[in-house]
Write a protein that holds these residues in place. Structure first.
Motif, short mmCIF file in Angstrom:
data_model
loop_
_atom_site.label_atom_id
_atom_site.label_comp_id
_atom_site.label_asym_id
_atom_site.label_seq_id
_atom_site.Cartn_x
_atom_site.Cartn_y
_atom_site.Cartn_z
N SER B 72 0.81 -1.22 0.00
CA SER B 72 0.00 0.00 0.00
C SER B 72 0.84 1.27 0.00
N PRO B 77 -2.50 7.87 -6.42
CA PRO B 77 -3.89 8.10 -6.05
C PRO B 77 -4.77 8.04 -7.30
N ASP B 79 -8.40 6.23 -9.05
CA ASP B 79 -9.60 5.41 -8.96
C ASP B 79 -9.50 4.36 -10.05
N GLU B 409 -3.44 12.02 -13.19
CA GLU B 409 -2.84 11.47 -11.97
C GLU B 409 -1.42 10.95 -12.23
N TYR B 413 1.92 12.74 -10.76
CA TYR B 413 2.79 11.89 -9.95
C TYR B 413 4.22 11.93 -10.48
#
Lengths: 249, 429
Positions: B72, B77, B79, B409, B413
């Protein structure tokens, strides 16, 4: 503000500036005109420290400091600004990032605190509006895909943000239509505060209708051959440069 | 066989968890791996990339099951339909709920199994890709991403491979099969990452992709791992008629990192766009080999790779485009630009164009350069220091490709990660 004594400079082995002398006091606007190849752009490049421009002799004092001993970035931080004739495109580096880095450097040099990103972005957006540049340009690569006029307005915006002591405009009017020219001139005039000085290098008398100079110098073959008031520009417009070259020779 | 070949094979044979129906592929892989001659300096495909780092290490085991949830730590981040593996072992706790279109081989339905048997190990050409044989010899489990006809996957598929050091050096095999049927559309993000500690594993990753008629895949492959990790990986893609592949890959270096892309235009009108960035530093190596083959007419390829090589690092870029005789009306472009930021940095770049059709438009080029002097002068003339100007320009060179990434995203990143790497991080937006 700026004292140039007997400056000689060469580019790629050719002598371009020959014993050029010029004195500029705070608040003055000096226009430099002259035929192609007279060395007009060379002067700005030498003063800003462009690599490849070799000073062979002479002296330049800027705010009392020996300008020629300073690195390029130190000259800028001292308050010398050159608006490029051909601003450089730098894809991948955003205009905002670039402007923040340069303003940070100048402020640090002056002992002023850094602006927060928030305050800086606000300032940059406000300034971009003053030169009629869409704030969206701030997020794009430096000058990337900008039109000629947009690039020149971007130069003026940088000048406004950096608040230099001496601004050199290298043919900033070349290639501009009358609307863009007025925007640029208004930007320059708004920055005339009685202390800041300007060197306006131009081909065209037209610009001087909008940015009214205190002095007009004619540069020919690497040195100043005639100096006059703003009326000299009109005379040059009417008569060309040939009579001066004869006079100078 | 070299010691390493023997060692790896022995480890492969100890693994008996694979479904029975994968045995033929394993047998085939085993045979090829045993027969293969080990690449040396005179092997064209491995000329600039020595394998000593691999041979030096005594690999004791395959990666083992670690505490669940370990994966994790370093996730984007996003979806997404997310599958996380830690040292090759599935981490259900760090993953999202099972999804009908993304399944483990061992849990495949009957029709999915048929797809796996049809494509797995068949898209990759093991003659050219030695380590694919090892992957075949090992094959236990893997992931199938299957998008049926006319289906547009509603979320991106995000597959994360986390490496963490184990007590003994381990080998990790990663296997992914992507099958998009006619008119299907999907987005896939493969993310290879490690924790910050010195790594001791060898990751052998293999992704095979079949894109059906008029189907479309957007694919990211991100390789950001600690520099001790050894990674040899490949992506092998078959494009059918009017299929579209858009790929982006980025790699930081390691003691040995070799990444292959094989793209086959099998049907007319297919389009492939692949952009890549490599950033080896210190004593690292990154080797990208891309091979695009046009077998059918009216296909287009656009490929842009950029590298910044710093310190004593080395990069290899070999970009080959091969136009077969039937591939008329091909449009293909390949560009590779390299920036060396140190005297000791090295790049071996070789764009190759082989054309056997007479009506095609192709362009290729490679450059190796320093930073642009005029841009340096421009930045400095605004008060920016030489050092900072260098950093900004280096970052800008790469950022040009990042800015084009459609998935925000991923773009953010990577932008953030690289800004830290280059020391240009700001909170300007």
């Amino acid at each position: 503000m700026l004292e140039i004594h007997n400056l000689n400079a060469r580019v790629e082995g050719a002598d371009i500036l020959r014993n050029l002398s010029l004195s500029i006091k705070p608040g003055e606007v000096h226009a430099i005109m002259g035929p192609n190849g007279a060395g007009k752009s060379t002067l700005g490049n030498v003063l800003s420290g462009r690599p490849g421009y070799e000073v062979t002799s002479g002296e330049v004092l800027f705010n009392g400091k020996n300008l020629l001993e300073l690195e390029i970035e130190e000259r800028a931080r001292e308050g010398l600004f050159l608006a490029f004739q051909y601003p450089v495109e730098i894809p991948g580096v955003t205009n905002m990032e670039f402007l923040k880095a340069s303003v940070d450097a100048r402020r640090k040099h002056l002992g002023m605190p850094d602006l927060s990103s928030f305050d800086f972005m606000k300032l940059a957006r406000e300034t971009s509006k003053k030169v009629s540049l869409d704030p969206a340009f701030l997020k794009r690569g430096v000058n990337e895909g900008f039109s000629g006029g947009e690039k020149k307005r971007n130069e003026i915006m940088q000048m406004m943000l950096l608040e230099p002591n001496l601004c050199i405009l290298d043919e900033t009017d070349s290639g501009l239509d009358i609307d863009a020219l007025q925007v640029v001139a208004a930007g320059v005039n708004a920055m005339r505060d009685g202390k800041r000085s300007f060197i306006v290098v131009t081909h065209y008398q037209r610009l001087l209708d909008y940015i009214v100079p205190d002095y007009v110098h004619v540069l020919a073959a690497g040195r100043i051959v005639k100096t006059g008031g703003k009326d000299l520009a009109l005379e040059l417009e009417a008569k060309g440069y040939a009579w001066l070259e004869d006079e100078g020779a | 066989m070299t010691d390493f070949q023997q060692q790896a094979l022995q480890l492969a044979s100890q693994q008996q968890n694979s479904p029975v129906w994968l045995r033929p592929l394993r047998g085939e892989g085993t045979g090829q791996w045993q027969r293969a001659s080990w690449p040396g300096r005179r092997t064209e495909l491995w000329k600039y990339t020595p394998l000593q780092a691999l041979q030096r290490t005594e690999f004791q085991r395959w990666g083992r099951a670690l505490p669940q949830g370990v994966g994790s730590a370093s996730l984007l981040p996003l979806d997404a339909i997310r599958l996380v593996f830690v040292n090759g072992v599935f981490d259900a706790q760090a993953s999202t709920e099972p999804h009908a279109q993304v399944v483990h081989f061992s849990a495949a339905s009957e029709p999915q199994r048929a797809l796996i048997e049809k494509h797995l190990g068949r898209i990759v050409n093991t003659e050219r890709h030695l380590f694919a044989s090892l992957s075949n010899a090992w094959v236990q489990d893997g992931v199938l991403l299957h998008v049926p006809r006319n289906v547009i996957l509603d979320k991106p598929v995000y597959i994360v491979h986390v490496s963490i050091p184990e007590a003994e050096a381990v080998i990790v095999n990663q296997r992914l099969l992507v099958v998009l049927e006619e008119n299907a559309k999907a987005e896939l993000i493969e993310h290879f990452v490690s924790d910050a500690q010195a790594q001791n594993s060898f990751v052998n990753s293999l992704t095979e992709v079949s894109i059906g008629n008029n189907a479309e895949l957007q694919h990211y492959r991100i390789n950001l791992e600690q520099e001790q990790l050894i990674h040899i990986g490949g992506v092998h893609i078959d494009l059918q008629r009017d299929a579209r592949y858009r790929g982006f890959t980025i790699a930081e270096g390691s003691q040995l990192k070799r990444l292959d892309y094989q793209i086959n235009h099998r049907g007319a009108g297919a389009h492939a766009a692949l952009n890549g960035v490599y950033l080896p530093r210190n004593n690292q190596l990154v080797d990208y080999h891309t091979n695009v083959e046009h077998w059918a007419p009216h296909c287009t390829t656009s490929e842009v790779f950029r590298g910044i090589i710093s310190d004593s690092a080395r990069a290899v870029f070999n970009g080959r485009i091969l136009i077969h005789p039937h591939a008329q009306k091909t449009l293909a472009e390949l560009s590779n630009r390299n920036l060396l930021t140190s005297d000791k940095a090295e790049v071996d770049t070789k764009p190759e164009l082989e054309i056997y059709a007479d009506d095609v438009k192709c362009a290729h080029g490679a450059t190796v350069s320093q930073l642009d002097d005029t841009a340096m002068y421009y930045l400095q003339s605004r008060g920016v220091s030489k050092t900072q100007a260098r950093t900004m320009l280096s970052f800008g060179f790469i950022n040009e490709l990042l800015q084009e990434l459609p998935r925000a995203e991923v773009r953010d990143y990577l932008h953030h990660h690289l800004a830290i790497l280059f020391g240009t991080a700001t909170d300007l937006s």
